[in-house]
Scaffold this motif. Structure first.
Motif, PDB file in Angstrom:
ATOM      1  N   UNK A   1       1.593  14.260  -9.152  1.00 36.42           N
ATOM      2  CA  UNK A   1       1.398  13.397  -7.991  1.00 36.42           C
ATOM      3  C   UNK A   1       2.756  12.834  -7.578  1.00 36.42           C
ATOM      4  N   UNK A   2       3.056  12.868  -6.281  1.00 38.26           N
ATOM      5  CA  UNK A   2       4.354  12.412  -5.811  1.00 38.26           C
ATOM      6  C   UNK A   2       4.208  11.363  -4.721  1.00 38.26           C
ATOM      7  N   UNK A   3       5.194  10.494  -4.667  1.00 40.20           N
ATOM      8  CA  UNK A   3       5.247   9.421  -3.676  1.00 40.20           C
ATOM      9  C   UNK A   3       5.509   9.996  -2.294  1.00 40.20           C
ATOM     10  N   UNK A   4       4.827   9.432  -1.296  1.00 41.17           N
ATOM     11  CA  UNK A   4       5.045   9.814   0.098  1.00 41.17           C
ATOM     12  C   UNK A   4       5.619   8.644   0.899  1.00 41.17           C
ATOM     13  N   UNK A   5       4.950   7.487   0.832  1.00 42.58           N
ATOM     14  CA  UNK A   5       5.388   6.357   1.644  1.00 42.58           C
ATOM     15  C   UNK A   5       4.719   5.094   1.147  1.00 42.58           C
TER      16      UNK A   5
ATOM     17  N   UNK B   1      -3.622  10.684  -1.398  1.00 39.04           N
ATOM     18  CA  UNK B   1      -4.275   9.503  -1.934  1.00 39.04           C
ATOM     19  C   UNK B   1      -3.606   8.242  -1.397  1.00 39.04           C
ATOM     20  N   UNK B   2      -4.400   7.244  -1.064  1.00 42.51           N
ATOM     21  CA  UNK B   2      -3.816   5.941  -0.828  1.00 42.51           C
ATOM     22  C   UNK B   2      -4.014   5.094  -2.079  1.00 42.51           C
ATOM     23  N   UNK B   3      -3.128   4.131  -2.237  1.00 42.80           N
ATOM     24  CA  UNK B   3      -3.129   3.312  -3.433  1.00 42.80           C
ATOM     25  C   UNK B   3      -2.678   1.906  -3.087  1.00 42.80           C
ATOM     26  N   UNK B   4      -3.119   0.962  -3.892  1.00 35.28           N
ATOM     27  CA  UNK B   4      -2.759  -0.449  -3.686  1.00 35.28           C
ATOM     28  C   UNK B   4      -2.114  -0.998  -4.948  1.00 35.28           C
ATOM     29  N   UNK B   5      -1.106  -1.840  -4.740  1.00 37.52           N
ATOM     30  CA  UNK B   5      -0.451  -2.483  -5.864  1.00 37.52           C
ATOM     31  C   UNK B   5      -0.377  -3.975  -5.636  1.00 37.52           C
ATOM     32  N   UNK B   6      -0.358  -4.725  -6.738  1.00 34.81           N
ATOM     33  CA  UNK B   6      -0.150  -6.177  -6.655  1.00 34.81           C
ATOM     34  C   UNK B   6       1.148  -6.560  -7.345  1.00 34.81           C
ATOM     35  N   UNK B   7       2.099  -5.611  -7.407  1.00 36.70           N
ATOM     36  CA  UNK B   7       3.352  -5.806  -8.137  1.00 36.70           C
ATOM     37  C   UNK B   7       4.542  -5.933  -7.206  1.00 36.70           C
ATOM     38  N   UNK B   8       4.301  -6.309  -5.971  1.00 40.24           N
ATOM     39  CA  UNK B   8       5.400  -6.504  -5.047  1.00 40.24           C
ATOM     40  C   UNK B   8       5.692  -5.264  -4.237  1.00 40.24           C
TER      41      UNK B   8
ATOM     42  N   UNK C   1       8.475  -1.962  -3.120  1.00 40.25           N
ATOM     43  CA  UNK C   1       9.416  -1.043  -3.749  1.00 40.25           C
ATOM     44  C   UNK C   1       8.854  -0.205  -4.863  1.00 40.25           C
ATOM     45  N   UNK C   2       7.537  -0.105  -4.960  1.00 38.23           N
ATOM     46  CA  UNK C   2       6.933   0.656  -6.049  1.00 38.23           C
ATOM     47  C   UNK C   2       6.709   2.089  -5.570  1.00 38.23           C
ATOM     48  N   UNK C   3       7.379   3.040  -6.206  1.00 38.54           N
ATOM     49  CA  UNK C   3       7.236   4.437  -5.789  1.00 38.54           C
ATOM     50  C   UNK C   3       6.665   5.329  -6.879  1.00 38.54           C
ATOM     51  N   UNK C   4       6.416   4.776  -8.038  1.00 41.40           N
ATOM     52  CA  UNK C   4       5.805   5.563  -9.113  1.00 41.40           C
ATOM     53  C   UNK C   4       4.304   5.350  -9.135  1.00 41.40           C
ATOM     54  N   UNK C   5       3.543   6.405  -9.373  1.00 41.51           N
ATOM     55  CA  UNK C   5       2.083   6.251  -9.399  1.00 41.51           C
ATOM     56  C   UNK C   5       1.604   5.194 -10.381  1.00 41.51           C
ATOM     57  N   UNK C   6       2.308   5.085 -11.505  1.00 41.06           N
ATOM     58  CA  UNK C   6       1.909   4.113 -12.513  1.00 41.06           C
ATOM     59  C   UNK C   6       2.030   2.670 -12.065  1.00 41.06           C
ATOM     60  N   UNK C   7       2.728   2.456 -10.948  1.00 39.19           N
ATOM     61  CA  UNK C   7       2.892   1.103 -10.438  1.00 39.19           C
ATOM     62  C   UNK C   7       1.768   0.638  -9.526  1.00 39.19           C
ATOM     63  N   UNK C   8       0.808   1.500  -9.315  1.00 42.45           N
ATOM     64  CA  UNK C   8      -0.321   1.178  -8.438  1.00 42.45           C
ATOM     65  C   UNK C   8      -1.589   0.998  -9.267  1.00 42.45           C
TER      66      UNK C   8
ATOM     67  N   UNK D   1       0.846  -1.189   0.000  1.00 40.27           N
ATOM     68  CA  UNK D   1       0.000   0.000   0.000  1.00 40.27           C
ATOM     69  C   UNK D   1       0.879   1.235   0.000  1.00 40.27           C
ATOM     70  N   UNK D   2       0.454   2.239  -0.728  1.00 41.43           N
ATOM     71  CA  UNK D   2       1.226   3.473  -0.779  1.00 41.43           C
ATOM     72  C   UNK D   2       0.379   4.699  -0.489  1.00 41.43           C
ATOM     73  N   UNK D   3       1.052   5.741  -0.063  1.00 42.51           N
ATOM     74  CA  UNK D   3       0.440   7.063   0.047  1.00 42.51           C
ATOM     75  C   UNK D   3       1.142   7.996  -0.936  1.00 42.51           C
ATOM     76  N   UNK D   4       0.333   8.754  -1.643  1.00 44.20           N
ATOM     77  CA  UNK D   4       0.833   9.759  -2.574  1.00 44.20           C
ATOM     78  C   UNK D   4       0.157  11.078  -2.250  1.00 44.20           C
TER      79      UNK D   4
END
Length: 124
Positions: free
Chosen positions: A45-49, A95-102, A104-111, A34-37
């Motif tokens: 849009x920028x990566x936060x955590x 924004x919170x975001x979810x990824x299924x790609x493992x 270390x994903x910090x780019x918005x396109x990876x979510x 899970x990420x926060x942007x």
């Protein structure tokens, strides 16, 4: 599908704190992290955590390292972003975001999934 719903934004003075929440529902078995942007007006849009779905590892942008803390309540399927020592430059839509790609994903396109966003305004 995975559904995300953020809450907790608001107006706070510089130096203050806020805690954002992101409730996760749906097909969560596919989520790996899970990420926060955040996105300020006129900016990209920028990566936060981010945090691994099972609670680790975590990673932070340099701009928030030491001030923000990401955590996850596995029982509630909720991810939190504790924000301390807030600065006016932290003002943005978060924004919170979810990824299924493992991890270390910090780019918005990876979510793959995104919440609707919650506004944070820090006054000077």
């Amino acid at each position: 599908q995975v559904q995300l719903a953020e809450s907790g934004g608001g107006l706070v003075q510089a130096g203050g704190s806020l805690r954002l929440s992101c409730a996760v529902s749906g097909r969560t078995f596919s989520v790996t992290a899970m990420g926060w942007f955040r996105q300020a007006p006129g900016k990209e849009r920028e990566f936060v955590s981010y945090i691994g779905w099972k609670g680790g590892p975590t990673y932070y942008a340099d701009s928030v390292e030491g001030r923000f803390t990401i955590s996850k309540d596995n029982a509630k399927n909720t991810v939190y972003l504790q924000m301390n020592s807030l600065k006016p430059e932290d003002t943005a839509e978060y924004y919170c975001a979810a990824t299924n790609r493992g991890y270390g994903v910090i780019l918005p396109g990876g979510y793959d999934y995104w919440g609707q966003g919650t506004r944070v305004t820090v006054s000077s």
